[in-house]
Scaffold this motif. Structure first.
Motif, PDB file in Angstrom:
ATOM      1  N   VAL A  69     -12.850   1.477   3.013  1.00  0.00           N
ATOM      2  CA  VAL A  69     -11.427   1.173   3.224  1.00  0.00           C
ATOM      3  C   VAL A  69     -10.818   0.571   1.959  1.00  0.00           C
ATOM      4  CG1 VAL A  69      -9.821  -0.338   4.462  1.00  0.00           C
ATOM      5  CG2 VAL A  69     -11.590   0.892   5.731  1.00  0.00           C
ATOM      6  N   TRP A  70     -11.548  -0.339   1.333  1.00  0.00           N
ATOM      7  CA  TRP A  70     -11.064  -1.005   0.123  1.00  0.00           C
ATOM      8  C   TRP A  70     -10.824   0.018  -0.996  1.00  0.00           C
ATOM      9  CZ3 TRP A  70      -9.032  -5.599  -0.540  1.00  0.00           C
ATOM     10  CH2 TRP A  70      -8.950  -6.152  -1.813  1.00  0.00           C
ATOM     11  N   ASP A  71     -11.767   0.903  -1.203  1.00  0.00           N
ATOM     12  CA  ASP A  71     -11.600   1.941  -2.225  1.00  0.00           C
ATOM     13  C   ASP A  71     -10.439   2.869  -1.871  1.00  0.00           C
ATOM     14  OD1 ASP A  71     -13.706   0.933  -3.696  1.00  0.00           O
ATOM     15  OD2 ASP A  71     -15.186   2.324  -2.861  1.00  0.00           O
ATOM     16  N   TRP A  72     -10.276   3.153  -0.603  1.00  0.00           N
ATOM     17  CA  TRP A  72      -9.173   3.989  -0.124  1.00  0.00           C
ATOM     18  C   TRP A  72      -7.823   3.345  -0.438  1.00  0.00           C
ATOM     19  CZ3 TRP A  72      -6.283   3.188   4.730  1.00  0.00           C
ATOM     20  CH2 TRP A  72      -5.495   4.289   5.098  1.00  0.00           C
ATOM     21  N   LEU A  73      -7.706   2.046  -0.172  1.00  0.00           N
ATOM     22  CA  LEU A  73      -6.459   1.333  -0.462  1.00  0.00           C
ATOM     23  C   LEU A  73      -6.174   1.320  -1.964  1.00  0.00           C
ATOM     24  CD1 LEU A  73      -6.838  -1.711   1.967  1.00  0.00           C
ATOM     25  CD2 LEU A  73      -5.349   0.265   2.263  1.00  0.00           C
ATOM     26  N   LYS A  74      -7.206   1.044  -2.757  1.00  0.00           N
ATOM     27  CA  LYS A  74      -7.009   0.976  -4.205  1.00  0.00           C
ATOM     28  C   LYS A  74      -6.628   2.333  -4.788  1.00  0.00           C
ATOM     29  CE  LYS A  74     -10.837  -0.945  -5.643  1.00  0.00           C
ATOM     30  NZ  LYS A  74     -11.755  -1.563  -6.616  1.00  0.00           N
ATOM     31  N   SER A  75      -7.052   3.409  -4.154  1.00  0.00           N
ATOM     32  CA  SER A  75      -6.725   4.734  -4.677  1.00  0.00           C
ATOM     33  C   SER A  75      -5.237   5.042  -4.558  1.00  0.00           C
ATOM     34  CB  SER A  75      -7.539   5.801  -3.942  1.00  0.00           C
ATOM     35  OG  SER A  75      -7.094   5.969  -2.600  1.00  0.00           O
ATOM     36  N   TYR A  76      -4.499   4.291  -3.707  1.00  0.00           N
ATOM     37  CA  TYR A  76      -3.070   4.509  -3.534  1.00  0.00           C
ATOM     38  C   TYR A  76      -2.216   3.469  -4.254  1.00  0.00           C
ATOM     39  CZ  TYR A  76      -3.815   8.113   0.008  1.00  0.00           C
ATOM     40  OH  TYR A  76      -4.174   9.271   0.656  1.00  0.00           O
ATOM     41  N   ILE A  77      -2.699   2.239  -4.368  1.00  0.00           N
ATOM     42  CA  ILE A  77      -1.848   1.155  -4.857  1.00  0.00           C
ATOM     43  C   ILE A  77      -1.480   1.305  -6.323  1.00  0.00           C
ATOM     44  CG2 ILE A  77      -3.704  -0.418  -5.535  1.00  0.00           C
ATOM     45  CD1 ILE A  77      -0.365  -1.280  -3.769  1.00  0.00           C
ATOM     46  N   HIS A  78      -2.270   2.041  -7.086  1.00  0.00           N
ATOM     47  CA  HIS A  78      -1.995   2.185  -8.509  1.00  0.00           C
ATOM     48  C   HIS A  78      -1.150   3.422  -8.833  1.00  0.00           C
ATOM     49  CE1 HIS A  78      -4.530  -1.144  -9.806  1.00  0.00           C
ATOM     50  NE2 HIS A  78      -5.456  -0.724  -8.965  1.00  0.00           N
ATOM     51  N   THR A  97      -7.024  -8.545   9.254  1.00  0.00           N
ATOM     52  CA  THR A  97      -5.966  -9.323   8.612  1.00  0.00           C
ATOM     53  C   THR A  97      -6.490 -10.052   7.384  1.00  0.00           C
ATOM     54  OG1 THR A  97      -4.775  -9.602  10.709  1.00  0.00           O
ATOM     55  CG2 THR A  97      -4.264 -11.162   8.949  1.00  0.00           C
ATOM     56  N   ALA A  98      -7.716 -10.557   7.447  1.00  0.00           N
ATOM     57  CA  ALA A  98      -8.321 -11.193   6.271  1.00  0.00           C
ATOM     58  C   ALA A  98      -8.458 -10.190   5.133  1.00  0.00           C
ATOM     59  CB  ALA A  98      -9.686 -11.779   6.626  1.00  0.00           C
ATOM     60  N   LEU A  99      -8.796  -8.947   5.478  1.00  0.00           N
ATOM     61  CA  LEU A  99      -8.897  -7.902   4.460  1.00  0.00           C
ATOM     62  C   LEU A  99      -7.532  -7.640   3.827  1.00  0.00           C
ATOM     63  CD1 LEU A  99     -10.940  -5.801   3.256  1.00  0.00           C
ATOM     64  CD2 LEU A  99      -9.997  -4.178   4.904  1.00  0.00           C
ATOM     65  N   MET A 100      -6.474  -7.673   4.638  1.00  0.00           N
ATOM     66  CA  MET A 100      -5.129  -7.448   4.114  1.00  0.00           C
ATOM     67  C   MET A 100      -4.693  -8.582   3.192  1.00  0.00           C
ATOM     68  SD  MET A 100      -4.203  -4.522   5.107  1.00  0.00           S
ATOM     69  CE  MET A 100      -5.943  -4.153   4.834  1.00  0.00           C
ATOM     70  N   LYS A 101      -5.087  -9.807   3.497  1.00  0.00           N
ATOM     71  CA  LYS A 101      -4.758 -10.937   2.611  1.00  0.00           C
ATOM     72  C   LYS A 101      -5.405 -10.742   1.244  1.00  0.00           C
ATOM     73  CE  LYS A 101      -4.612 -14.057   6.594  1.00  0.00           C
ATOM     74  NZ  LYS A 101      -5.344 -15.125   7.324  1.00  0.00           N
ATOM     75  N   LEU A 102      -6.658 -10.314   1.250  1.00  0.00           N
ATOM     76  CA  LEU A 102      -7.336 -10.053  -0.014  1.00  0.00           C
ATOM     77  C   LEU A 102      -6.679  -8.889  -0.752  1.00  0.00           C
ATOM     78  CD1 LEU A 102     -11.048 -10.502   1.144  1.00  0.00           C
ATOM     79  CD2 LEU A 102      -9.851 -11.923  -0.534  1.00  0.00           C
ATOM     80  N   PHE A 103      -6.193  -7.916  -0.002  1.00  0.00           N
ATOM     81  CA  PHE A 103      -5.540  -6.778  -0.654  1.00  0.00           C
ATOM     82  C   PHE A 103      -4.224  -7.204  -1.318  1.00  0.00           C
ATOM     83  CE2 PHE A 103      -2.779  -2.936  -0.450  1.00  0.00           C
ATOM     84  CZ  PHE A 103      -3.478  -2.189  -1.395  1.00  0.00           C
ATOM     85  N   ILE A 260      -9.152   5.228  10.556  1.00  0.00           N
ATOM     86  CA  ILE A 260      -9.337   4.534  11.836  1.00  0.00           C
ATOM     87  C   ILE A 260     -10.819   4.490  12.180  1.00  0.00           C
ATOM     88  CG2 ILE A 260      -8.771   4.537  14.297  1.00  0.00           C
ATOM     89  CD1 ILE A 260      -6.183   6.004  13.589  1.00  0.00           C
ATOM     90  N   ALA A 261     -11.314   3.303  12.469  1.00  0.00           N
ATOM     91  CA  ALA A 261     -12.739   3.126  12.792  1.00  0.00           C
ATOM     92  C   ALA A 261     -12.879   2.269  14.040  1.00  0.00           C
ATOM     93  CB  ALA A 261     -13.479   2.482  11.615  1.00  0.00           C
ATOM     94  N   GLY A 262     -13.894   2.563  14.844  1.00  0.00           N
ATOM     95  CA  GLY A 262     -14.190   1.771  16.030  1.00  0.00           C
ATOM     96  C   GLY A 262     -15.228   0.702  15.733  1.00  0.00           C
ATOM     97  N   GLY A 263     -15.348  -0.262  16.626  1.00  0.00           N
ATOM     98  CA  GLY A 263     -16.279  -1.366  16.429  1.00  0.00           C
ATOM     99  C   GLY A 263     -17.733  -0.979  16.594  1.00  0.00           C
ATOM    100  N   ILE A 264     -17.984   0.185  17.225  1.00  0.00           N
ATOM    101  CA  ILE A 264     -19.349   0.681  17.404  1.00  0.00           C
ATOM    102  C   ILE A 264     -19.425   2.070  16.797  1.00  0.00           C
ATOM    103  CG2 ILE A 264     -21.165   1.270  19.046  1.00  0.00           C
ATOM    104  CD1 ILE A 264     -19.959  -0.725  20.994  1.00  0.00           C
ATOM    105  N   LEU A 265     -20.343   2.252  15.863  1.00  0.00           N
ATOM    106  CA  LEU A 265     -20.477   3.521  15.169  1.00  0.00           C
ATOM    107  C   LEU A 265     -21.174   4.550  16.058  1.00  0.00           C
ATOM    108  CD1 LEU A 265     -21.616   2.118  11.693  1.00  0.00           C
ATOM    109  CD2 LEU A 265     -19.294   2.702  12.426  1.00  0.00           C
ATOM    110  N   ALA A 266     -21.133   5.804  15.647  1.00  0.00           N
ATOM    111  CA  ALA A 266     -21.764   6.872  16.426  1.00  0.00           C
ATOM    112  C   ALA A 266     -23.268   6.671  16.556  1.00  0.00           C
ATOM    113  CB  ALA A 266     -21.473   8.228  15.781  1.00  0.00           C
ATOM    114  N   THR A 267     -23.853   5.917  15.628  1.00  0.00           N
ATOM    115  CA  THR A 267     -25.288   5.637  15.683  1.00  0.00           C
ATOM    116  C   THR A 267     -25.643   4.568  16.700  1.00  0.00           C
ATOM    117  OG1 THR A 267     -25.066   3.993  13.911  1.00  0.00           O
ATOM    118  CG2 THR A 267     -25.559   6.264  13.257  1.00  0.00           C
TER     119      THR A 267
END
Length: 517
Positions: A69-78, A97-103, A260-267
């Motif tokens: 997600v972080w790499d995805w966001l950075k690929s657009y912000i620049h 929300t904590a992730l958004m504050k760091l972003f 979009i990601a869920g709290g439990i992965l397919a695994t």
């Protein structure tokens, strides 16, 4: 060793005093870095930036999905002169929300963005986010590395910060949904980053009128206030189990880029095991299920907007178990669903069943990527512990050879009385068998012990009858249970297993160490 060192970053830690007491929780240690090294690491690493900006809060390293997600966001912000619209769906309680504050902090430190607008459900929630970002800027690590942002401050209100920093004028503004920001311009600037963080409440999502009004305000007022030189629109939320959920609408809108990601992965693993362990999530699910509201868990934790409409089986209305504590079963058996050996195959599932009033009850479950030898070891352990004489293996392709090795190992070890037989899928395809099993489970013809219910229900709620790649190894065990009673009823009745110790003066399980696999 500090958190930053555990993450593999270089630096010279200051040793703790020799007299420092030993504590269970690892104390925060200072680490010395060159200033440019810190800048470079903070720019490329989410974990380093978090450890730098919130050292007393940052505890767990971010998992792979968050790093993506972080790499995805950075690929657009620049991007320059860009008007990308991003929808980020992360489950409740996973720190979005904590992730958004760091972003936002990243935008201040490493981009040329000038006007960042933070919009929440109400102004106070937006102010709280802005306050936490200011705390990050006031963190000593940040000030020592990037400078004191307050030296250039012009406006210092709770909802508005205007300051000169990093070679440009920066505006941080907090606003509530439906606030008066039409045509907003400050210092001749319009917003070039708009963060919509949880702007829709559950009460709003339940109301068509409120949801449509909020959507009109977001599109018609807030987003139209963008900078003509470019603006990144970032909508973050979780799903709601209603058709008026805005994230649900954005998911089907081709003009928004979605992650979009869920709290439990397919695994079957947690999205962030350290923060929200899978056992904890399943207890939460079981509670929501018992309260008759599993749709809340599906939507807000799994981010599955269709879950409330998926009525393959109503898990909240299952019949009561046909036994009480201390009841003696009328028989027992073990079913093995072996893996195919392929990299992307399901794990091996081993289920121990007991029979009460003619109905099979899954009482114990082993589910892992066992080798053939470990599969035999686990099955024999269950058989000897429960005095279970029947072991049934699904027989598909090479899996049929497993019974040969059962017989071989039992003969070597002097174990007599075990019946190891095969069961075949028959003419019905797998998904059809599983759907039929759901009916039997709902009607009280198959039962699951509470100790293994969470694992079974996890696969049930992730099952999609339109797909052929479901993780369904545990479900396979339940589909075969009635057939085992039909085909091998005479072996299900409890019998005795004999272990000949004359040639084996060591415990049976230790002898399994000599298994040829």
């Amino acid at each position: 060793m500090s958190i930053l060192q555990r993450l593999g970053f270089s630096g010279n830690p200051d040793p703790a005093p020799a007299s420092a007491p030993t504590e269970t929780a690892e104390p925060v240690q200072e680490v010395t870095f060159h200033a440019q090294e810190v800048v470079d690491l903070a720019k490329v690493s989410l974990d380093f930036l978090a450890g730098l900006a919130i050292p007393t809060v940052y505890t767990y390293a971010y998992p792979p999905v968050f790093l993506a997600v972080w790499d995805w966001l950075k690929s657009y912000i620049h991007k320059s002169r860009d008007f990308s619209q991003l929808a980020l769906g992360l489950p409740r309680g996973f720190g979005k929300t904590a992730l958004m504050k760091l972003f936002i902090l990243y935008c201040i430190l490493f981009t040329d963005k000038r006007f960042i607008l933070i919009v929440c459900e109400n102004t106070q929630k937006a102010i709280n986010i802005l306050s936490d970002i200011v705390d990050m800027l006031d963190e000593e690590n940040i000030k020592k590395t990037f400078g004191h942002w307050r030296l250039g401050i012009e406006t210092d209100r709770q909802d508005l910060k205007k300051f000169g920093f990093r070679g440009r004028n920066i505006i941080l503004m907090a606003a509530g949904a439906d606030s008066g920001i039409r045509g907003i311009t400050l210092k001749n600037e319009r917003p070039d980053v708009m963060l919509f963080d949880d702007i829709q409440s559950r009460e709003c999502a339940d109301s068509q009128v409120q949801s449509e009004a909020l959507e009109r305000w977001m599109v018609g007022t807030a987003m139209k206030a963008k900078s003509p030189r470019g603006c990144l629109f970032l909508f973050t939320a979780n799903m709601y189990p209603t058709k008026w959920s805005i994230l649900r609408k954005l998911k089907s809108n081709p003009n928004w880029v979605k992650f979009i990601a869920g709290g439990i992965l397919a695994t079957g693993e947690s999205l962030w095991q350290d923060l929200q362990p899978i056992d904890q999530l399943m207890r939460e699910y079981e509670n929501d299920l018992a309260m008759g509201r599993p749709d809340i868990f599906f939507a807000e934790v799994l981010n599955d907007e269709t879950a409330s409409a998926n009525h393959l089986i109503d898990l909240s209305k299952l019949p009561a178990l046909p036994y009480e504590e201390g009841d003696i079963p009328g028989g027992n058996f073990i079913i093995i669903d072996p893996a195919t050996g392929k990299i992307d195959s399901d794990a091996v599932a081993i289920g121990y069943f007991e029979v009460y009033e003619g109905y099979p009850v899954l009482r114990e479950l082993k589910n892992d990527r066992f080798s053939p030898g470990d599969t035999i070891r686990e099955a024999l352990t269950l058989a000897l512990r429960h005095n279970c004489r029947l072991i049934v293996t699904e027989s598909v392709a090479y899996q049929a050879t497993l019974n040969y090795w059962f017989a071989f190992i039992c003969e070597q070890m002097g174990i007599f009385g075990l019946e190891h037989v095969e069961v075949y899928p028959g003419g019905m395809n797998k998904n059809a068998r599983i759907l039929n099993m759901f009916k039997m489970y709902a009607q009280g013809e198959i039962f699951v012990d509470p100790s293994v219910r969470s694992e079974v229900h996890l696969q049930i709620m992730q099952f999609n009858p339109l797909r052929r790649d479901n993780v369904d190894d545990v479900l396979d065990l339940l589909t075969y249970a009635p057939r085992v009673l039909e085909l091998y009823g005479e072996f299900v009745i409890a019998g005795n297993i004999l272990v000949n110790h004359e040639n084996h003066n060591i415990p049976v399980l230790t002898a399994m160490d000599n298994c040829p696999f």
